[in-house]
Design an enzyme around this catalytic site. Structure first.
Site, short mmCIF file in Angstrom:
data_model
loop_
_atom_site.label_atom_id
_atom_site.label_comp_id
_atom_site.label_asym_id
_atom_site.label_seq_id
_atom_site.Cartn_x
_atom_site.Cartn_y
_atom_site.Cartn_z
CD GLU A 1 11.89 -8.18 -13.68
OE1 GLU A 1 11.12 -8.01 -12.72
OE2 GLU A 1 11.82 -7.53 -14.74
CB VAL B 1 -1.00 -0.03 1.18
CG1 VAL B 1 -0.28 0.04 2.51
CG2 VAL B 1 -2.04 1.09 1.03
CE1 TYR C 1 -0.56 2.29 -3.82
CE2 TYR C 1 -0.27 4.00 -5.50
CZ TYR C 1 -1.10 3.21 -4.71
OH TYR C 1 -2.46 3.34 -4.81
CB CYS D 1 12.02 -1.51 -13.89
SG CYS D 1 12.69 -2.06 -12.31
O1 LIG Z 1 10.20 -5.45 -14.92
C1 LIG Z 1 9.27 -5.24 -14.15
C2 LIG Z 1 8.53 -4.06 -14.16
C3 LIG Z 1 7.52 -3.91 -13.23
N1 LIG Z 1 7.26 -4.89 -12.33
C4 LIG Z 1 6.19 -4.74 -11.36
C5 LIG Z 1 6.40 -3.69 -10.29
C6 LIG Z 1 4.99 -3.32 -9.93
O2 LIG Z 1 4.47 -4.26 -8.98
C7 LIG Z 1 4.21 -3.51 -11.23
C8 LIG Z 1 3.91 -2.22 -11.97
O3 LIG Z 1 5.06 -1.47 -12.14
O4 LIG Z 1 5.00 -4.35 -12.04
C9 LIG Z 1 7.97 -6.06 -12.32
O5 LIG Z 1 7.73 -6.96 -11.52
N2 LIG Z 1 8.97 -6.19 -13.24
ZN LIG Z 2 12.07 -4.15 -11.84
#
Ligand SMILES: O=c1ccn([C@H]2C[C@H](O)[C@@H](CO)O2)c(=O)[nH]1
Ligand SMILES: [Zn+2]
Length: 128
Positions: free
Chosen positions: A55, A46, A48, A88
């Site tokens: 990963e 919550v 964020y 990301c």
């Molecule tokens: O490569 C990524 C990118 C985002 N998220 C997740 C983080 C968040 O919980 C959701 C939205 O950003 O996706 C991942 O698990 N991997």
């Molecule tokens: Zn990530």
């Protein structure tokens, strides 16, 4: 290499994602050279900013279990979406910490799969 096995493991992991805020479920599957698979999913909060990507969940789980990450064959992420998604920036940096630059990174959905390497996703990564 067994991409199908990793895709299936990552797909199952995505079903376990805790993503009530974004509704964006992600699974990850690291395959070792001996065929073992370590999975992870995203875990949101919550508050964020505390959310953890699939990963990094898989990598931190492997570290916590004492697994030698010098034996990684590849990592695959899975999203149950129409588009493919690349990792990301935070996950790229963490992959660069534990995986060699030539380790394969794949992203799959139910239709497609695409491939990179850790080095191509984070060229000239920070180190000292
Ligand atoms: O490569 C990524 C990118 C985002 N998220 C997740 C983080 C968040 O919980 C959701 C939205 O950003 O996706 C991942 O698990 N991997
Ligand atoms: Zn990530």
């Amino acid at each position: 290499m067994n991409p199908t096995k990793r895709v299936e493991a990552a797909r199952e992991a995505a079903e376990r994602a805790y993503a009530p805020y974004s509704k964006f479920k992600v699974g990850a599957a690291i395959e070792l050279n001996n065929g073992d698979i370590i999975t992870g999913c995203n875990v949101e909060n919550v508050s964020y900013g505390l959310s953890n990507c699939a990963e990094r969940t898989a990598i931190y789980r492997a570290i916590a279990e004492g697994i030698d990450l010098s034996n990684v064959k590849a990592i695959t992420i899975y999203t149950p979406t129409e588009q493919l998604h690349s990792p990301c920036g935070a996950c790229r940096q963490v992959m660069a910490e534990f995986f060699s630059a030539d380790t394969q990174v794949s992203s799959a959905n139910r239709h497609d799969i695409t491939h990179w390497t850790v080095g191509s996703l984070l060229p000239e990564s920070f180190s000292f």
